[in-house]
Scaffold this motif. Structure first.
Motif, short mmCIF file in Angstrom:
data_model
loop_
_atom_site.label_atom_id
_atom_site.label_comp_id
_atom_site.label_asym_id
_atom_site.label_seq_id
_atom_site.Cartn_x
_atom_site.Cartn_y
_atom_site.Cartn_z
N SER A 65 54.38 80.38 44.63
CA SER A 65 53.75 81.68 44.41
C SER A 65 54.77 82.80 44.58
CB SER A 65 52.59 81.87 45.39
OG SER A 65 52.01 83.16 45.22
N THR A 67 55.67 86.81 45.27
CA THR A 67 55.15 87.98 45.98
C THR A 67 55.05 89.17 45.04
OG1 THR A 67 56.34 87.18 47.92
CG2 THR A 67 55.38 89.39 48.05
N ARG A 93 43.30 90.23 47.76
CA ARG A 93 43.12 88.93 47.10
C ARG A 93 42.59 89.15 45.69
NH1 ARG A 93 39.49 84.58 46.16
NH2 ARG A 93 37.67 85.71 46.92
N SER A 181 50.89 86.40 45.37
CA SER A 181 50.86 86.52 46.84
C SER A 181 51.07 87.97 47.25
CB SER A 181 51.94 85.65 47.49
OG SER A 181 51.56 84.29 47.51
N PRO A 185 55.11 83.96 50.91
CA PRO A 185 55.01 82.61 51.49
C PRO A 185 56.36 82.29 52.15
CG PRO A 185 54.35 82.66 49.16
CD PRO A 185 55.06 83.93 49.44
N HIS A 212 48.27 81.47 46.56
CA HIS A 212 48.52 82.90 46.65
C HIS A 212 48.02 83.42 48.00
CE1 HIS A 212 49.89 82.92 42.63
NE2 HIS A 212 48.71 82.79 42.06
N THR A 213 48.96 83.90 48.82
CA THR A 213 48.61 84.36 50.16
C THR A 213 47.82 85.66 50.09
OG1 THR A 213 50.65 85.62 50.43
CG2 THR A 213 50.69 83.31 51.10
N GLU A 232 41.92 81.90 50.14
CA GLU A 232 43.13 81.96 49.33
C GLU A 232 43.03 80.99 48.16
OE1 GLU A 232 46.55 83.26 52.50
OE2 GLU A 232 45.77 81.22 52.70
N THR A 260 50.79 77.58 54.23
CA THR A 260 50.06 77.69 52.96
C THR A 260 49.99 76.35 52.26
OG1 THR A 260 52.07 78.32 51.75
CG2 THR A 260 50.74 80.11 52.65
#
Length: 342
Positions: A65, A67, A93, A181, A185, A212-213, A232, A260
């Motif tokens: 993922s 950022t 999210r 994210s 991560p 995806h955080t 998530e 994650t």
């Protein structure tokens, strides 16, 4: 979730405020504390020697993922009238192609309010998340067009221990490929392409999943999120899952890079679903079905991530190791040092 995460004293100077590259280190030259799951034995090394602790045939699973710069600024409008010329919006999210849960740092925001980010991008507040300060906003763009504008307008989320607004590139892993994210991560940050090639030369397998955080901190302690409340989105390919099964069947180990990855793998095993949303809470009572080891950073006192680590190693050994890490000056958080539990 029981409030039982480990507590310990963490001096402020051990919060890594600078990326390793700004401290004169390659990203894969951060320190690494290695813990033996069975004995609690502790070894001290550096991350670029990771291959020394893995065997041919082991499988390392990374989160690819990417950022996004999840902090945006907007004009706040109601009934076409301006409420504020500038408010901060923290994306939390993604719900679908054009809608996100978001923390709007303004009060009181109402359903129907509008946010003007730029001449090209607006959003409408269309709902609220129950028992949460998060709002649901619908953008005027979607998909790749929306991500392109977010990347142009936004800045990465950073917390109080980060002293300088580092550029987004410092919040990416070298293999990040799928945007989504809102926080890095970070367990995969220490990997370099050189290290990845070194692992492959030793015939250590590597593969990728995607999770995806979400936004972990809602700026007010009364809104502390438990893992069950932090949903998530994850995705695992059939090919990757088959590789995992073959690895375990051959007696080799699956090493998860980050909490994650553990969350995604164990959710897939429990629900027999290769994609979806996870709110899985893992602690010492949780029987791990896939992950045999974990590569992770160092987590702050009382963090729920510590509960997850207690599924790999006893709380007693974990606390002893963390106390030794403090004494040895290991650095915490996304720009800090690494911990291998195997």
């Amino acid at each position: 979730m029981p409030a039982k995460a480990l507590d310990f004293y963490l001096p402020n100077e051990l919060n890594a405020s600078h990326p390793p590259e700004k401290r004169g280190l390659r990203r894969d030259h951060v320190r690494m504390m290695v813990l033996d799951r069975n004995t609690g034995g502790i070894r001290h090394d550096h991350f670029f020697r990771l291959a020394d602790y893995l065997e041919s045939g082991d499988l390392v699973i990374l989160n690819n993922s990417r950022t996004i710069p999840a902090i945006l600024q907007a004009e706040w409008l109601r009934n076409t009238g301006q409420i504020s010329p500038r408010v901060e919006i923290r994306l939390a999210r993604r719900r679908n192609e054009d809608s996100w849960e978001a923390l709007i740092v303004a009060n009181p925001v109402k359903i129907g309010d509008a946010l003007q980010f730029s001449p090209e991008l607006t959003a409408m507040v269309i709902g609220e998340k129950a028992h949460s300060p998060l709002k649901i906003i619908q953008f005027s763009k979607k998909g790749t067009d929306l991500f392109n504008i977010i990347y142009a307008l936004g800045e990465p989320i950073r917390y109080e221990y980060i002293e300088y607004p580092w550029e987004l590139d410092y919040y990416q892993t070298v293999f990040a490929s799928h945007p989504g994210s809102v926080e890095m991560p970070s367990a995969g940050r220490a990997f370099s392409w050189e290290l990845i090639f070194q692992l492959k030369r030793k015939k250590i397998q590597l593969d990728f999943i995607q999770l995806h955080t979400g936004l972990s901190y809602l700026l007010d302690e009364q809104w502390h999120q438990t893992p069950e409340e932090n949903e998530e989105e994850y995705r695992i390919s059939k090919k990757t899952m088959e590789r995992i099964r073959q690895t375990k069947a051959s007696g080799k180990r699956v090493i998860a890079v980050g909490t994650t990855v553990v969350r995604a793998l164990e959710t897939a095993a429990r629900n027999d679903a290769l994609s979806g949303v996870t709110n899985l809470y893992i602690d010492q009572q949780f029987p791990l079905n896939i992950a045999d080891g974990i590569i992770t950073g160092f987590h702050e006192p009382k963090a729920s991530h510590l509960d997850m680590l207690s599924a790999f190693i006893s709380e007693q050994h974990l606390l002893q190791a963390y106390e030794q890490a403090v004494a040895c000056g290991y650095l915490w958080h996304e720009f800090g040092d690494m911990n291998l539990i195997i």
